[in-house]
Design a protein around this motif. Structure first.
Motif, PDB file in Angstrom:
ATOM      1  N   PHE A   1       0.436   7.942   7.285  1.00 31.20           N
ATOM      2  CA  PHE A   1       0.283   7.551   8.690  1.00 31.20           C
ATOM      3  C   PHE A   1      -1.193   7.442   9.070  1.00 31.20           C
ATOM      4  O   PHE A   1      -1.587   6.552   9.834  1.00 31.20           O
ATOM      5  CB  PHE A   1       1.008   8.546   9.608  1.00 31.20           C
ATOM      6  N   ALA A   2      -2.007   8.358   8.541  1.00 30.62           N
ATOM      7  CA  ALA A   2      -3.448   8.311   8.827  1.00 30.62           C
ATOM      8  C   ALA A   2      -4.078   7.057   8.238  1.00 30.62           C
ATOM      9  O   ALA A   2      -4.934   6.414   8.863  1.00 30.62           O
ATOM     10  CB  ALA A   2      -4.129   9.561   8.270  1.00 30.62           C
ATOM     11  N   MET A   3      -3.649   6.676   7.024  1.00 30.41           N
ATOM     12  CA  MET A   3      -4.167   5.461   6.397  1.00 30.41           C
ATOM     13  C   MET A   3      -3.744   4.219   7.185  1.00 30.41           C
ATOM     14  O   MET A   3      -4.500   3.253   7.297  1.00 30.41           O
ATOM     15  CB  MET A   3      -3.663   5.360   4.956  1.00 30.41           C
ATOM     16  N   LYS A   4      -2.537   4.260   7.747  1.00 34.58           N
ATOM     17  CA  LYS A   4      -2.079   3.133   8.574  1.00 34.58           C
ATOM     18  C   LYS A   4      -2.963   2.998   9.806  1.00 34.58           C
ATOM     19  O   LYS A   4      -3.352   1.889  10.200  1.00 34.58           O
ATOM     20  CB  LYS A   4      -0.626   3.342   8.994  1.00 34.58           C
TER      21      LYS A   4
ATOM     22  N   VAL B   1      -9.863  -2.117  -1.692  1.00 36.37           N
ATOM     23  CA  VAL B   1     -10.444  -0.769  -1.526  1.00 36.37           C
ATOM     24  C   VAL B   1      -9.526   0.175  -0.736  1.00 36.37           C
ATOM     25  O   VAL B   1      -9.317   1.327  -1.159  1.00 36.37           O
ATOM     26  CB  VAL B   1     -11.851  -0.840  -0.893  1.00 36.37           C
ATOM     27  N   PRO B   2      -8.945  -0.247   0.418  1.00 35.39           N
ATOM     28  CA  PRO B   2      -8.041   0.676   1.130  1.00 35.39           C
ATOM     29  C   PRO B   2      -6.870   1.148   0.272  1.00 35.39           C
ATOM     30  O   PRO B   2      -6.499   2.334   0.304  1.00 35.39           O
ATOM     31  CB  PRO B   2      -7.549  -0.162   2.312  1.00 35.39           C
TER      32      PRO B   2
ATOM     33  N   LYS C   1      -5.176  -2.818  10.548  1.00 36.36           N
ATOM     34  CA  LYS C   1      -5.779  -4.084  11.012  1.00 36.36           C
ATOM     35  C   LYS C   1      -6.603  -4.776   9.934  1.00 36.36           C
ATOM     36  O   LYS C   1      -6.918  -5.955  10.052  1.00 36.36           O
ATOM     37  CB  LYS C   1      -6.645  -3.821  12.245  1.00 36.36           C
ATOM     38  N   HIS C   2      -6.973  -4.021   8.890  1.00 38.90           N
ATOM     39  CA  HIS C   2      -7.817  -4.595   7.829  1.00 38.90           C
ATOM     40  C   HIS C   2      -6.982  -5.190   6.698  1.00 38.90           C
ATOM     41  O   HIS C   2      -7.518  -5.883   5.843  1.00 38.90           O
ATOM     42  CB  HIS C   2      -8.749  -3.523   7.260  1.00 38.90           C
TER      43      HIS C   2
ATOM     44  N   MET D   1       0.827  -1.203   0.000  1.00 39.64           N
ATOM     45  CA  MET D   1       0.000   0.000   0.000  1.00 39.64           C
ATOM     46  C   MET D   1       0.866   1.259   0.000  1.00 39.64           C
ATOM     47  O   MET D   1       0.648   2.181  -0.801  1.00 39.64           O
ATOM     48  CB  MET D   1      -0.920   0.007   1.226  1.00 39.64           C
ATOM     49  N   VAL D   2       1.875   1.301   0.857  1.00 39.00           N
ATOM     50  CA  VAL D   2       2.757   2.468   0.941  1.00 39.00           C
ATOM     51  C   VAL D   2       3.506   2.654  -0.387  1.00 39.00           C
ATOM     52  O   VAL D   2       3.604   3.773  -0.909  1.00 39.00           O
ATOM     53  CB  VAL D   2       3.756   2.332   2.106  1.00 39.00           C
TER      54      VAL D   2
END
Length: 423
Positions: free
Chosen positions: A188-191, A133-134, A196-197, A94-95
């Motif tokens: 950081f906010a997305m983390k 989705v994330p 956990k998802h 993701m990052v």
């Protein structure tokens, strides 16, 4: 006056229908167009004049291009390679995808970037049996933040740079710095939101680690052609303006070449285009055009200017937040186009307007993250997600996008205050 009210009501009803999802967004936008025509606010010729065919051309061109090259196995190859390099850790993926999307969007059209990144993300997610989705939401946010960084990353920046005589380096020193800080904060906010998802299926990861990515290549020749064309597209998007060539010409040329040399079923390729998304943009451009035609956008801009009482720093803050909030639901191009002559006029009266340019740039571009319809990349990638079985509703997007928009605009505000009010 009654035409202004009708135009506002039509816009509000269309946006309301999109938000509540009682009506498909494409149907809502096209219904708005019909109402504008029936009430005589626009005729057919003036309505067509408000459609940004450059954006439509980029969308269609890049969708056709992706529809051809996906048959090569390129997306599967990159997806397996990315999974193996990250050892199957969805968070690292993701990052990585967020950073790549932001960097590409600083130099390419945002839509082009997400059209190339989106299919890879979905392919990888299916392999790892995780919810894409994330990651897709992170890419949408990153595309708009990255596009804000440079003078060529987003159309409003091109307009502002041209009107104010600003250079590529000026944008890097101002919007670039603010956006890098905002991007880090967003990651950081997305983390915090999704750590956990993002848990990959252990068995699926093990299977991926044992795969040979080279075997994912279905058509080696088409893959080589696709890689060469992607490199040429990136170069062309970076220099097209210097030769007086519009970005849609670049995208459509790439599509035409790949459709000729790719030797794929053309009917299948054309059917792969997100036509509902194309029609949605077509309708939304005209619905916003009704607001421009009746002078509503100009009145909004003038009202915002009047609120500051002529104080440059107060005006900077008002323009930043007003641009952000309005750009979350309005096309930021006509809004910025209306603000530019007003800011130039104030400069001629002796006001220091430098902070105002950066305020509308950061506000209008970052504001696109606020809602699903705030920017082209948002609509396009949500459309791709839905087509592949991962629908992202307006409300689901807004729950993430709007707070992230507030976060990055707040960071931009602190940056502007430090830059122009303190130093």
């Amino acid at each position: 006056m009654h035409q202004e009210i009708i135009a506002i009501l039509i816009f509000v009803v269309v946006i309301g229908a999109i938000i509540t999802e009682k009506v498909h967004r494409t149907a809502a936008a096209l219904a708005g167009v019909v109402l504008l025509l029936l009430f005589g606010i626009l005729d057919v010729n003036s309505a067509i004049g408000y459609v940004d065919f450059n954006t439509i051309g980029v969308l269609v061109g890049m969708m056709l291009f992706v529809a051809v090259i996906k048959h090569s196995g390129l997306f599967e190859y990159i997806s397996i390679k990315a999974a193996k390099l990250s050892h199957g850790d969805p968070w690292k993926i993701m990052v990585a995808f967020i950073v790549i999307t932001a960097i590409c969007s600083a130099f390419l059209d945002n839509v082009t970037t997400v059209l190339l990144m989106g299919p890879m993300t979905i392919t990888l997610a299916k392999m790892m049996k995780i919810d894409p989705v994330p990651i897709l939401l992170g890419q949408i946010l990153a595309s708009n933040i990255g596009g804000t960084m440079t003078m060529i990353g987003d159309p409003p920046n091109i307009m502002i740079g041209s009107a104010a005589g600003l250079t590529f380096a000026d944008f890097l020193e101002n919007t670039g710095v603010a956006c890098v800080i905002g991007l880090v904060a967003m990651i950081f906010a997305m983390k915090f939101l999704y750590k956990k998802h993002l848990n990959a299926d252990a068995e699926a990861v093990q299977e991926i680690m044992e795969l040979d990515e080279k075997k994912a290549i279905v058509d080696p020749l088409l893959m080589k052609e696709a890689i060469v064309m992607i490199v040429l597209i990136i170069i062309a998007f970076m220099v097209h303006d210097k030769f007086g060539i519009e970005s849609c010409a670049v995208a459509l040329t790439a599509a035409a070449i790949m459709m000729v040399i790719g030797k794929q079923d053309i009917e299948e390729v054309v059917m792969d285009v997100e036509w509902p998304t194309i029609l949605f943009f077509f309708g939304l451009f005209i619905v916003v055009g009704g607001m421009v035609e009746t002078g509503v956008i100009k009145q909004l801009a003038t009202m915002i200017m009047d609120l500051s009482g002529g104080h440059p720093i107060v005006m900077m803050l008002i323009l930043l937040w007003a641009s952000a909030i309005l750009s979350a639901i309005l096309d930021n191009i006509p809004f910025v186009a209306t603000l530019i002559p007003l800011i130039i006029a104030m400069g001629k009266q002796g006001m220091d307007i430098t902070p105002l340019w950066w305020a509308i740039s950061l506000g209008a571009c970052l504001g696109g993250n606020g809602t699903q319809i705030g920017a082209s990349a948002n609509v396009v990638l949500c459309g791709i997600a839905g087509k592949n079985g991962y629908p992202i509703s307006f409300n689901e997007y807004t729950k993430v996008g709007f707070p992230m928009m507030i976060l990055t605009v707040f960071i931009a505000m602190i940056f502007l205050l430090v830059r122009f009010a303190i130093l």
